[in-house]
Design an enzyme around this catalytic site. Sequence first.
Site, PDB file in Angstrom:
ATOM      1  N   THR A  11      39.185  42.705  63.936  1.00 23.11           N
ATOM      2  CA  THR A  11      38.300  41.531  63.973  1.00 23.11           C
ATOM      3  C   THR A  11      37.457  41.516  65.250  1.00 23.11           C
ATOM      4  O   THR A  11      36.228  41.434  65.191  1.00 23.11           O
ATOM      5  CB  THR A  11      39.154  40.245  63.895  1.00 23.11           C
ATOM      6  OG1 THR A  11      39.976  40.349  62.738  1.00 23.11           O
ATOM      7  CG2 THR A  11      38.300  39.012  63.802  1.00 23.11           C
ATOM      8  N   LYS A 200      48.614  32.769  77.995  1.00 24.40           N
ATOM      9  CA  LYS A 200      47.315  32.357  78.542  1.00 24.40           C
ATOM     10  C   LYS A 200      47.488  31.497  79.800  1.00 24.40           C
ATOM     11  O   LYS A 200      46.757  31.671  80.774  1.00 24.40           O
ATOM     12  CB  LYS A 200      46.519  31.614  77.463  1.00 24.40           C
ATOM     13  CG  LYS A 200      46.101  32.549  76.317  1.00 24.40           C
ATOM     14  CD  LYS A 200      45.570  31.770  75.131  1.00 24.40           C
ATOM     15  CE  LYS A 200      45.088  32.691  74.024  1.00 24.40           C
ATOM     16  NZ  LYS A 200      44.818  31.957  72.768  1.00 24.40           N
TER      17      LYS A 200
END
Length: 405
Positions: A11, A200
């Site tokens: 992707t 993250k």
Amino acid sequence: MIKVAVLGYGTVGSGVVEVLEKNCKQVAEKAGEELQVGYILDLRDFPGDPYAHKVVHDFQVILQDAEVRIVCEVMGGVGAAYQFTRQALEAGKSVCTSNKELVAKYGAELLEIAREHGCSYLFEASVGGGIPLIRPICNALTAERLLAVTGILNGTTNYILTKMDREGADYGEVLEKAQELGYAERSPEADVEGHDACRKIAILSSLITGKHVDAGQIHTEGITSITPGDFAYARAAGCSIKLLASSRIQEDGSVYACVAPFLVEASHPLAAVNDVFNGVLVTGNMVGDVMFYGPGAGKLPTASAVVADVIDCAKSGGGATPCGWTREAASLGNFSQAEHVFFVRAREADREAVLAAFPVDRLLEAEGGAEDFGFFTKAMEEGTFADQYEKLGNKVLGRIRYLAG
Ligand code: HSE
């Protein structure tokens, strides 16, 4: 002309190729040179794809081509991606990536290798997808002592929670729909158990402290036990439920970080971040709160951030480095001493015993039904709360932390 190699034609990889092709004029102007896709590394072939002739299966082809100065690692994982990144940097080729798992685990080491070999390791796309976040933190908020970061850093879980809120649907039902639509992976654990958001916030915390924050030490909870009943209480309290990743930097540089669902008061800016969007509040000691908002995932937003890094590498000739992040381990505060306000749901029949166990701030009359009731505690330490909560066993039905507006 600079040849760019793309590792992984999934992707994000196909998005990187698309951005480089569609925006080639703007990209060349900003980079000061034309950027061309030289190779695409993938295990598969792509017959009929306009870039099929660029596909190679052997990383050595890329490594040995001196014209390849920039590599986009968008294959994911920490196995081959780590080896290829190391080898590319050791060969003086800059690497740009969206691979948060790799950055969270080996970021400090890979940055060091990049510095030693006069090239760059950039990872804007690894946190917040298309939202410029790492560059502003490292290059714009430089006059600040950064105190905290609080964000919705995972698009999949935000989509699921938003749907549960709007449709009153239960978690499993919404997850299934999200998988059908391609918003959630077939194996959704990394997202729904909070691991993706944890990586993250570990990256952001490491950048802010300049030391390595180990994702494995961050207290992490996911969204799998959130029920429509929780949303009923959330509505009654004027809140939404969000999976928040947060990090608070103490005076001494130690870090309190966690990932967990929170009841977020409607007036808080993060309460308005819905669907697959991400939102991040960065708090500095001079500027106060600065908010970043936008598409935290998706092919083109993520690819756009990768290509922005590619442009930085091209412009700087390999000298583009995010702020210092060394291998020295950051000191993580003891999470059991972190203070939070909790919302607790309990059985009506046990009202007295449950209320006696906590410093109660206010009761909440909700649509939860006559069988149960809810209340907010005063701010209390995680450890003290957990001890009391466990002692009550099945008298309590659930708890969720609270963030005021
Ligand atoms: N699975 C991630 C998310 C992709 O849902 O946010 C972007 O990192």
